[in-house]
Design a protein around this motif. Structure first.
Motif, mmCIF file in Angstrom:
data_model
loop_
_atom_site.group_PDB
_atom_site.id
_atom_site.type_symbol
_atom_site.label_atom_id
_atom_site.label_comp_id
_atom_site.label_asym_id
_atom_site.label_seq_id
_atom_site.Cartn_x
_atom_site.Cartn_y
_atom_site.Cartn_z
ATOM 1 N N UNK A 145 8.795 15.435 0.898
ATOM 2 C CA UNK A 145 7.404 16.200 0.028
ATOM 3 C C UNK A 145 6.742 15.264 -0.654
ATOM 4 N N UNK A 146 6.291 13.898 -0.624
ATOM 5 C CA UNK A 146 5.619 13.218 -0.562
ATOM 6 C C UNK A 146 4.254 13.239 0.718
ATOM 7 N N UNK A 147 2.734 12.400 -0.026
ATOM 8 C CA UNK A 147 1.745 12.426 0.281
ATOM 9 C C UNK A 147 1.907 10.707 1.233
ATOM 10 N N UNK A 148 1.292 11.158 2.232
ATOM 11 C CA UNK A 148 1.213 10.056 3.112
ATOM 12 C C UNK A 148 0.967 9.187 2.263
ATOM 13 N N UNK A 149 0.122 8.717 1.591
ATOM 14 C CA UNK A 149 -0.213 7.256 0.421
ATOM 15 C C UNK A 149 1.360 6.943 -0.475
ATOM 16 N N UNK A 199 -9.463 6.950 4.314
ATOM 17 C CA UNK A 199 -9.912 6.135 3.690
ATOM 18 C C UNK A 199 -9.471 5.967 1.891
ATOM 19 N N UNK A 200 -9.432 6.952 1.568
ATOM 20 C CA UNK A 200 -9.505 6.957 -0.179
ATOM 21 C C UNK A 200 -7.880 6.505 -0.215
ATOM 22 N N UNK A 201 -6.725 6.872 0.077
ATOM 23 C CA UNK A 201 -5.369 6.152 0.324
ATOM 24 C C UNK A 201 -4.978 4.333 0.674
ATOM 25 N N UNK A 202 -6.007 4.046 1.670
ATOM 26 C CA UNK A 202 -6.398 3.115 2.402
ATOM 27 C C UNK A 202 -7.071 1.903 1.352
ATOM 28 N N UNK A 203 -7.832 2.702 -0.001
ATOM 29 C CA UNK A 203 -7.824 1.535 -1.091
ATOM 30 C C UNK A 203 -7.383 1.520 -2.106
ATOM 31 N N UNK A 204 -6.631 2.753 -1.828
ATOM 32 C CA UNK A 204 -5.759 2.609 -2.914
ATOM 33 C C UNK A 204 -4.485 1.393 -2.310
ATOM 34 N N UNK A 205 -4.382 1.937 -1.241
ATOM 35 C CA UNK A 205 -3.091 0.871 -0.574
ATOM 36 C C UNK A 205 -3.089 -0.517 -0.830
ATOM 37 N N UNK A 260 -3.446 -6.150 -3.788
ATOM 38 C CA UNK A 260 -4.193 -6.828 -4.054
ATOM 39 C C UNK A 260 -3.491 -7.143 -6.105
ATOM 40 N N UNK A 261 -3.255 -5.928 -6.869
ATOM 41 C CA UNK A 261 -2.185 -6.111 -7.980
ATOM 42 C C UNK A 261 -1.206 -7.152 -7.309
ATOM 43 N N UNK A 262 -0.605 -6.632 -6.253
ATOM 44 C CA UNK A 262 0.915 -7.783 -6.195
ATOM 45 C C UNK A 262 0.836 -9.043 -5.814
ATOM 46 N N UNK A 263 -0.423 -9.328 -5.406
ATOM 47 C CA UNK A 263 -0.507 -10.945 -4.596
ATOM 48 C C UNK A 263 -1.147 -11.438 -6.681
ATOM 49 N N UNK A 264 -2.134 -11.527 -6.673
ATOM 50 C CA UNK A 264 -2.601 -11.275 -8.022
ATOM 51 C C UNK A 264 -1.968 -11.218 -9.299
ATOM 52 N N UNK A 265 -1.251 -10.767 -9.469
ATOM 53 C CA UNK A 265 -0.317 -10.154 -11.025
ATOM 54 C C UNK A 265 1.135 -10.743 -10.412
#
Length: 229
Positions: free
Chosen positions: A143-147, A176-182, A187-192
């Protein structure tokens, strides 16, 4: 002391009367809080290196220290405990259980760690909220998209607050769009959140998100550069 220290790591497999050498004397240090991309052509040894770093395989020779602990001397049970407590894995194929909800998939590492049911629910909800999927926590993977499925996999990787996340071609099945979001999420997990991230990819555009790019060629480190972001 580095988070990860590899000294003269080799990996080979029997082949006929001889052996096939995959890794040829890898020397590498990774500091806490780094974001490293490991690149290389097919057959270069990058996945073998990832498996050794993630305690899924042992080197043929050499020394691997994780937080100062000599890993290659540990028993199977001790390695399993390290994988559960210190390491989160994210794979290209998501590796979600098909007939269970997002919440139940994220809870899995805590089931193996014998965490109390109520605490499991709370931590899994919190992890799904961090990846922006709290409202979909009762949905099954189909029920979920790949992303969204990859976000569930990332939530599962961080739920035990493991300091290291290994991601093996995490955008390989995404557009490509989902890749950018992932990658923005990594980046957030690393930075924050300060997670150390080690990413295997063959895509230059994906590697650019990392702070450091290591290229493996024929089982050896060909280059190791800081990424100018």
């Amino acid at each position: 002391m580095s988070l990860i220290e590899l000294e003269n790591i080799t990996k080979s497999y029997p082949l006929g009367d001889g052996e096939l050498q995959i890794l040829k004397g890898i020397n590498l240090q990774i500091e806490k809080g780094d974001f490293v991309a490991i690149m290389g052509p097919s057959g270069s040894g990058k996945s073998t290196l990832m498996n050794i770093l993630g305690c899924l395989d042992k080197p043929t020779s050499g020394t691997y220290k994780l937080e100062g602990i000599n890993v290659e001397g540990l028993s199977s049970d001790e390695l399993a405990a390290i994988r559960n407590q210190k390491i989160g894995f994210v794979f290209q194929g998501f590796n979600l259980l098909s007939r269970t909800t997002a919440l139940e998939n994220v809870e899995l590492p805590m089931v193996y760690a014998n965490v109390d049911v109520l605490e499991r629910h709370q931590k899994a909800e919190s992890a799904l909220e961090k990846v922006g999927l709290k409202e979909r926590m009762h949905h099954q993977p189909n029920q979920l998209s790949g992303g969204q499925q990859q976000r569930v996999a990332i939530a599962r990787a961080i739920v035990n607050e493991a300091p290291i996340i290994f991601a093996d071609e995490p955008t390989g099945n995404l557009d490509t769009k989902m890749s950018v979001e992932i990658m923005a999420l990594f980046e957030k997990l690393n930075d924050e959140l300060g997670r150390t991230i080690i990413l295997v990819t063959h895509e230059e555009d994906i590697a650019k998100y990392a702070k450091r790019i290591i290229k493996i060629v024929d089982g050896e480190i060909h280059s190791d550069i800081r990424n100018k972001k």
